[in-house]
Motif scaffolding. Structure first.
Motif, PDB file in Angstrom:
ATOM      1  N   HIS A  15     -69.318  11.812  75.495  1.00  0.00           N
ATOM      2  CA  HIS A  15     -70.174  12.049  76.656  1.00  0.00           C
ATOM      3  C   HIS A  15     -69.324  12.548  77.836  1.00  0.00           C
ATOM      4  O   HIS A  15     -68.163  12.137  77.989  1.00  0.00           O
ATOM      5  CB  HIS A  15     -70.886  10.747  77.034  1.00  0.00           C
ATOM      6  N   ASN A  17     -69.202  11.654  80.737  1.00  0.00           N
ATOM      7  CA  ASN A  17     -68.698  10.543  81.531  1.00  0.00           C
ATOM      8  C   ASN A  17     -67.916   9.524  80.704  1.00  0.00           C
ATOM      9  O   ASN A  17     -67.607   8.435  81.190  1.00  0.00           O
ATOM     10  CB  ASN A  17     -69.853   9.837  82.245  1.00  0.00           C
ATOM     11  N   GLY A  18     -67.621   9.858  79.465  1.00  0.00           N
ATOM     12  CA  GLY A  18     -66.772   9.018  78.628  1.00  0.00           C
ATOM     13  C   GLY A  18     -65.353   9.539  78.636  1.00  0.00           C
ATOM     14  O   GLY A  18     -65.100  10.705  78.959  1.00  0.00           O
ATOM     15  N   TRP A  32     -70.029   7.209  74.194  1.00  0.00           N
ATOM     16  CA  TRP A  32     -71.000   7.412  75.252  1.00  0.00           C
ATOM     17  C   TRP A  32     -70.416   7.143  76.633  1.00  0.00           C
ATOM     18  O   TRP A  32     -69.225   6.887  76.791  1.00  0.00           O
ATOM     19  CB  TRP A  32     -72.245   6.572  74.979  1.00  0.00           C
ATOM     20  N   ALA A  33     -71.264   7.234  77.640  1.00  0.00           N
ATOM     21  CA  ALA A  33     -70.839   7.224  79.039  1.00  0.00           C
ATOM     22  C   ALA A  33     -70.045   5.975  79.398  1.00  0.00           C
ATOM     23  O   ALA A  33     -70.393   4.864  78.989  1.00  0.00           O
ATOM     24  CB  ALA A  33     -72.056   7.345  79.952  1.00  0.00           C
ATOM     25  N   PHE A  34     -68.963   6.197  80.136  1.00  0.00           N
ATOM     26  CA  PHE A  34     -68.131   5.140  80.697  1.00  0.00           C
ATOM     27  C   PHE A  34     -67.412   4.318  79.631  1.00  0.00           C
ATOM     28  O   PHE A  34     -66.869   3.254  79.939  1.00  0.00           O
ATOM     29  CB  PHE A  34     -68.951   4.228  81.630  1.00  0.00           C
ATOM     30  N   ALA A  35     -67.406   4.793  78.379  1.00  0.00           N
ATOM     31  CA  ALA A  35     -66.553   4.201  77.355  1.00  0.00           C
ATOM     32  C   ALA A  35     -65.155   4.788  77.498  1.00  0.00           C
ATOM     33  O   ALA A  35     -64.988   5.941  77.926  1.00  0.00           O
ATOM     34  CB  ALA A  35     -67.106   4.471  75.968  1.00  0.00           C
ATOM     35  N   CYS A  50     -70.959   2.639  72.360  1.00  0.00           N
ATOM     36  CA  CYS A  50     -71.945   2.703  73.438  1.00  0.00           C
ATOM     37  C   CYS A  50     -71.296   2.588  74.820  1.00  0.00           C
ATOM     38  O   CYS A  50     -70.083   2.460  74.959  1.00  0.00           O
ATOM     39  CB  CYS A  50     -72.995   1.627  73.233  1.00  0.00           C
ATOM     40  N   ASP A  51     -72.144   2.650  75.849  1.00  0.00           N
ATOM     41  CA  ASP A  51     -71.673   2.656  77.232  1.00  0.00           C
ATOM     42  C   ASP A  51     -70.799   1.446  77.543  1.00  0.00           C
ATOM     43  O   ASP A  51     -71.041   0.331  77.067  1.00  0.00           O
ATOM     44  CB  ASP A  51     -72.864   2.634  78.194  1.00  0.00           C
ATOM     45  N   HIS A  52     -69.784   1.690  78.370  1.00  0.00           N
ATOM     46  CA  HIS A  52     -68.924   0.633  78.916  1.00  0.00           C
ATOM     47  C   HIS A  52     -68.175  -0.144  77.827  1.00  0.00           C
ATOM     48  O   HIS A  52     -67.926  -1.343  77.975  1.00  0.00           O
ATOM     49  CB  HIS A  52     -69.739  -0.335  79.776  1.00  0.00           C
ATOM     50  N   CYS A  69     -73.080  -1.956  74.039  1.00  0.00           N
ATOM     51  CA  CYS A  69     -72.565  -1.868  75.402  1.00  0.00           C
ATOM     52  C   CYS A  69     -71.781  -3.117  75.813  1.00  0.00           C
ATOM     53  O   CYS A  69     -72.100  -4.238  75.428  1.00  0.00           O
ATOM     54  CB  CYS A  69     -73.715  -1.654  76.380  1.00  0.00           C
TER      55      CYS A  69
END
Length: 324
Positions: A15, A17-18, A32-35, A50-52, A69
């Motif tokens: 992503h 943002n990843g 995904w994002a922020f990972a 997944c995120d984070h 997440c």
């Protein structure tokens, strides 16, 4: 279609943002994002990060793994194929953490193929979660979990066993022993359930069995298991040649018998009920009552070489290993 004409596998997706610093991410995996995946980490194919999620350097993740997440995977973690890790599950890798003090090496924590870790579960350093085990939401795992075991609570304790493999029949309700002295076959290989002779009058009760008649072998050894905390699990092995016959002469306990293809739980709660576990049967005993005394007759003298203590080895010896 010739091999050259086959479509190439989809590359890994990150992503916008990843942040993925590792070059070792398999085709079809999604981050995904922020990972954040550090450079030394190894991620297999078709994974979903997944995120984070944070993945440290000395981490190996197999194929088709789902990490929900808010999970952090720290150095020393090994995750096999088809594992599910629920949201906010917590892994640890330092038994005695201190700020700015680092161990020479981190204990390795191992999550077996097909296992599931519930949301908010905590896994302490150096434990192994067996293949297809199920860790309940919020459980605190302080010791290794056997294959297929279902654990819940703090500290996590075994409450059952799951049959998750497609070639392994799901656990059935416990088969009842015959109402009169005799033997009943079970779906588990050559495992049999026995009702022994039982006599009761004003003088008391008596249960009796004869070797090579009621008990289908000549015993060379016996042992007693007692004073077992109810949360503890015994057995967790098979024998190459030794037969065993189990009788709970006081209280009750549960016996899980597994031939590699089918698994079933049996309840022993009477001194006239026994179960015969022939060689190459994976046996587990748990759910001991506080007054349980389990009597076990064995056909052979003790030999460490007769034990099979690794479940993967047991499956290989019985020809039941899942194809790679």
């Amino acid at each position: 279609m010739q091999p050259a004409d086959l479509p190439a596998a989809a590359a890994a997706f990150v992503h916008p943002n990843g942040l993925c610093e590792s070059p070792n991410v398999g085709n079809g995996s999604r981050i995904w994002a922020f990972a954040h995946v550090l450079p030394g980490a190894r991620i297999g194919t078709d994974c979903n990060i997944c995120d984070h999620v944070f993945v440290e350097n000395d981490v190996v993740v197999g194929d088709r793994v789902t990490i929900k997440c808010g999970v952090q995977l720290w150095d020393g973690l090994r995750v096999e194929d088809d594992v599910f890790i629920g949201p906010n599950a917590t892994f640890t890798n330092d038994r005695f953490p201190r700020s700015k003090q680092y161990p020479d090496s981190f204990p390795q924590t191992h999550i077996g193929r097909g296992a599931s870790i519930g949301a908010n579960a905590t896994i302490l350093p150096g434990v192994s979660i067996g293949q297809h085990a199920m860790v309940g939401a919020g459980a605190v795992v302080t010791r290794s979990v056997p294959p297929y075991a279902i654990v819940v609570g703090n500290p996590a304790r075994i409450v059952g066993y799951a049959g998750e493999r497609s070639d392994l029949g799901s656990p059935k309700a416990g088969l009842a022993p015959p109402p009169q002295p005799g033997t009943v076959a079970t779906p588990i290989g050559s495992v049999t359930l026995h009702r022994l002779n039982y006599y009761k009058d004003v003088r008391g009760s008596l249960s009796v069995g004869e070797f090579q008649r009621d008990i289908p072998f000549e015993a060379k050894r016996y042992f007693l298991v007692y004073d077992v905390p109810s949360a503890e699990t015994r057995g967790e092995h098979a024998h190459r040649e030794c037969h065993q016959f189990l009788i709970c002469i006081s209280g009750s306990c549960a016996v899980v018998a597994d031939d590699g293809r089918n698994r079933q739980e049996f309840r022993l709660d009477s001194p006239d009920v026994g179960i015969h576990l022939p060689p190459m049967t994976w046996g587990i005993q748990y759910k001991y009552s506080s007054d349980a005394v389990l009597l076990v007759f064995a056909s052979h003298h003790y030999s460490a070489a007769d034990y099979v203590r690794d479940y993967a080895e047991f499956l290989a010896l019985t020809g039941c290993s899942k194809p790679e």
